[in-house]
Write a protein that holds these residues in place. Structure first.
Motif, PDB file in Angstrom:
ATOM      1  N   GLY A 112       0.834  -1.205   0.000  1.00  8.69           N
ATOM      2  CA  GLY A 112       0.000   0.000   0.000  1.00  8.69           C
ATOM      3  C   GLY A 112       0.863   1.246   0.000  1.00  8.69           C
ATOM      4  O   GLY A 112       2.069   1.205  -0.271  1.00  8.69           O
ATOM      5  N   GLU A 113       0.217   2.357   0.335  1.00  9.93           N
ATOM      6  CA  GLU A 113       0.885   3.661   0.239  1.00  9.93           C
ATOM      7  C   GLU A 113       1.614   4.024   1.530  1.00  9.93           C
ATOM      8  O   GLU A 113       2.840   4.138   1.556  1.00  9.93           O
ATOM      9  CB  GLU A 113      -0.189   4.690  -0.104  1.00  9.93           C
ATOM     10  CG  GLU A 113       0.273   6.101  -0.240  1.00  9.93           C
ATOM     11  CD  GLU A 113      -0.908   7.018  -0.579  1.00  9.93           C
ATOM     12  OE1 GLU A 113      -1.774   6.637  -1.391  1.00  9.93           O
ATOM     13  OE2 GLU A 113      -0.961   8.124  -0.003  1.00  9.93           O
ATOM     14  N   ALA A 114       0.855   4.173   2.584  1.00  6.88           N
ATOM     15  CA  ALA A 114       1.426   4.598   3.863  1.00  6.88           C
ATOM     16  C   ALA A 114       0.413   4.323   4.968  1.00  6.88           C
ATOM     17  O   ALA A 114      -0.787   4.271   4.703  1.00  6.88           O
ATOM     18  CB  ALA A 114       1.742   6.092   3.821  1.00  6.88           C
ATOM     19  N   PRO A 115       0.899   4.161   6.197  1.00  9.30           N
ATOM     20  CA  PRO A 115      -0.039   3.922   7.302  1.00  9.30           C
ATOM     21  C   PRO A 115      -0.983   5.108   7.492  1.00  9.30           C
ATOM     22  O   PRO A 115      -0.601   6.261   7.250  1.00  9.30           O
ATOM     23  CB  PRO A 115       0.871   3.778   8.527  1.00  9.30           C
ATOM     24  CG  PRO A 115       2.255   3.610   8.002  1.00  9.30           C
ATOM     25  CD  PRO A 115       2.294   4.203   6.641  1.00  9.30           C
ATOM     26  N   GLU A 119      -3.420   2.503  11.707  1.00 12.66           N
ATOM     27  CA  GLU A 119      -2.158   1.755  11.579  1.00 12.66           C
ATOM     28  C   GLU A 119      -1.085   2.392  12.461  1.00 12.66           C
ATOM     29  O   GLU A 119      -0.304   1.700  13.117  1.00 12.66           O
ATOM     30  CB  GLU A 119      -1.707   1.751  10.102  1.00 12.66           C
ATOM     31  CG  GLU A 119      -2.599   0.938   9.170  1.00 12.66           C
ATOM     32  CD  GLU A 119      -3.921   1.610   8.810  1.00 12.66           C
ATOM     33  OE1 GLU A 119      -4.011   2.851   8.944  1.00 12.66           O
ATOM     34  OE2 GLU A 119      -4.861   0.898   8.396  1.00 12.66           O
ATOM     35  N   PRO A 125      -0.051  -2.808   9.617  1.00 11.15           N
ATOM     36  CA  PRO A 125      -0.569  -2.287   8.357  1.00 11.15           C
ATOM     37  C   PRO A 125      -2.025  -2.676   8.113  1.00 11.15           C
ATOM     38  O   PRO A 125      -2.472  -3.741   8.539  1.00 11.15           O
ATOM     39  CB  PRO A 125       0.331  -2.969   7.314  1.00 11.15           C
ATOM     40  CG  PRO A 125       0.674  -4.283   7.933  1.00 11.15           C
ATOM     41  CD  PRO A 125       0.793  -4.014   9.423  1.00 11.15           C
ATOM     42  N   PHE A 126      -2.742  -1.810   7.426  1.00 10.45           N
ATOM     43  CA  PHE A 126      -4.099  -2.110   6.965  1.00 10.45           C
ATOM     44  C   PHE A 126      -4.987  -2.713   8.061  1.00 10.45           C
ATOM     45  O   PHE A 126      -5.456  -3.849   7.935  1.00 10.45           O
ATOM     46  CB  PHE A 126      -4.045  -3.028   5.735  1.00 10.45           C
ATOM     47  CG  PHE A 126      -3.718  -2.279   4.461  1.00 10.45           C
ATOM     48  CD1 PHE A 126      -4.705  -1.608   3.747  1.00 10.45           C
ATOM     49  CD2 PHE A 126      -2.414  -2.218   4.005  1.00 10.45           C
ATOM     50  CE1 PHE A 126      -4.393  -0.894   2.590  1.00 10.45           C
ATOM     51  CE2 PHE A 126      -2.092  -1.506   2.847  1.00 10.45           C
ATOM     52  CZ  PHE A 126      -3.094  -0.841   2.137  1.00 10.45           C
ATOM     53  N   ASN A 152       3.910  -1.410   3.098  1.00 13.05           N
ATOM     54  CA  ASN A 152       3.633  -0.092   2.534  1.00 13.05           C
ATOM     55  C   ASN A 152       4.895   0.515   1.957  1.00 13.05           C
ATOM     56  O   ASN A 152       6.004   0.146   2.352  1.00 13.05           O
ATOM     57  CB  ASN A 152       3.110   0.849   3.629  1.00 13.05           C
ATOM     58  CG  ASN A 152       1.634   0.655   3.923  1.00 13.05           C
ATOM     59  OD1 ASN A 152       0.791   0.755   3.035  1.00 13.05           O
ATOM     60  ND2 ASN A 152       1.326   0.373   5.174  1.00 13.05           N
ATOM     61  N   HIS A 232      -6.699   0.863  -4.834  1.00 12.56           N
ATOM     62  CA  HIS A 232      -6.510   0.825  -3.385  1.00 12.56           C
ATOM     63  C   HIS A 232      -7.879   0.649  -2.718  1.00 12.56           C
ATOM     64  O   HIS A 232      -8.870   1.257  -3.155  1.00 12.56           O
ATOM     65  CB  HIS A 232      -5.878   2.154  -2.944  1.00 12.56           C
ATOM     66  CG  HIS A 232      -5.327   2.124  -1.558  1.00 12.56           C
ATOM     67  ND1 HIS A 232      -6.123   2.020  -0.443  1.00 12.56           N
ATOM     68  CD2 HIS A 232      -4.052   2.185  -1.111  1.00 12.56           C
ATOM     69  CE1 HIS A 232      -5.355   2.019   0.633  1.00 12.56           C
ATOM     70  NE2 HIS A 232      -4.092   2.116   0.260  1.00 12.56           N
TER      71      HIS A 232
HETATM   72  N1  URA Z   1      -3.639   2.615   3.526  1.00 14.46           N
HETATM   73  C1  URA Z   1      -2.407   2.209   3.158  1.00 14.46           C
HETATM   74  O1  URA Z   1      -1.952   2.480   2.038  1.00 14.46           O
HETATM   75  N2  URA Z   1      -1.709   1.489   4.009  1.00 14.46           N
HETATM   76  C2  URA Z   1      -2.153   1.130   5.214  1.00 14.46           C
HETATM   77  O2  URA Z   1      -1.440   0.455   5.943  1.00 14.46           O
HETATM   78  C3  URA Z   1      -3.435   1.557   5.572  1.00 14.46           C
HETATM   79  C4  URA Z   1      -4.170   2.298   4.720  1.00 14.46           C
END
Ligand code: URA
Length: 270
Positions: A112-115, A119, A125-126, A152, A232
């Motif tokens: 994914g992109e970022a916490p 998170e 994560p997620f 991420n 996403h």
């Molecule tokens: N969206 C993300 O891209 N990563 C995460 O860990 C949570 C939400």
């Protein structure tokens, strides 16, 4: 603080339940704790990183006979370094670093992109609403979260969930690159445009990239890893359209086919 649209949140939850549930393999409903032989559980946070061997030949765990301890040790090392990292300002604004978690021999790695806020609070994560939807997508695939690896591009939450900045990506990417090399998955699933563009080093958008396998290169002379970009889960939540969900499911079916894993079908009434 931004006002929460309660009706929208309730609607989103109902919508989430609708599309990615009711899938079954060989008459069995795919649900989070209901898929065939449980493979292994290990995470970057786990105290014992040595996985249990998977017994299913159609396993989502790669090469279960070989030693996983090197991969697990490298994942632990990366997680430890990321937690100490202060290369950018996110190291001081975060609550918890989110290195990623999952099986050291996962054949599928989600990036994914970022916490986000949830998170950041939990160091995993997620785990927020997008994560709940990702869990449903994983379960619809007949898999368990513990059988895949989830990471991420950025290991720390950008304040107010703003977009990652180029310098943050440059500083953080080596952690993910090391995780990918340690796990050596058969397929990377890039969730959303940021992950796809970063890993593929392209300016093409997610709509152009998704739907067919791309190639992720770990280094000169090494075979590329197949990469499937898809929408996403947070995008699916923000922009409700059954077609977008259908696209994600089509992308995931291609991933399962590539791995020789059974493709669940929507059961009657599902
Ligand atoms: N969206 C993300 O891209 N990563 C995460 O860990 C949570 C939400």
């Amino acid at each position: 603080m931004a006002e929460v649209d309660v009706n929208k949140v309730v609607r989103q939850h109902a919508e989430m339940d609708g599309f990615f549930t009711g899938f079954a393999i060989r008459g069995k409903t795919a649900a989070p704790n209901d898929s065939a032989p449980v493979a292994a559980v290990s995470s970057a946070n786990a105290s014992s990183p040595i996985p249990i061997l998977a017994s299913n030949p159609q396993s989502a765990i790669r090469n279960p006979q070989s030693s996983s301890s090197d991969a697990a040790a490298e994942l632990e090392a990366v997680a430890g370094e990321a937690r100490q990292c202060r290369k950018c300002q996110l190291g001081s604004t975060r609550t918890n670093c989110v290195p990623g978690e999952g099986h050291p021999r996962a054949r599928i790695m989600f990036v994914g992109e970022a916490p986000g806020a949830d998170e950041d609070a939990q160091g995993r994560p997620f785990v927020g609403r997008a994560g709940q939807l990702l869990d449903k997508i994983i379960a619809a695939c007949g898999l368990q979260r513990e059988e895949v690896f989830i990471g991420n591009i950025l290991k720390c939450r950008p304040p107010e969930n703003r977009e990652p900045r180029p310098d943050e990506i440059v500083n953080c990417l080596p952690y993910l690159q090391r995780q990918i090399e340690a796990i050596n998955p058969d397929v990377i699933v890039a969730l959303g445009g940021h992950a796809a563009k970063t890993l593929l080093n392209t300016i093409k958008g997610i709509t152009q990239l998704r739907g067919q396998f791309q190639e992720y290169y770990t280094g000169i002379g090494r075979p590329p890893i197949k990469l499937m970009a898809t929408f996403h889960p947070a995008y699916l939540l923000r922009n409700y359209s059954e077609q977008n969900r259908r696209y994600v499911w089509e992308d995931m079916k291609k991933v399962l086919a590539e791995l020789g894993l059974p493709i669940p079908e929507r059961s009657k009434g599902g």
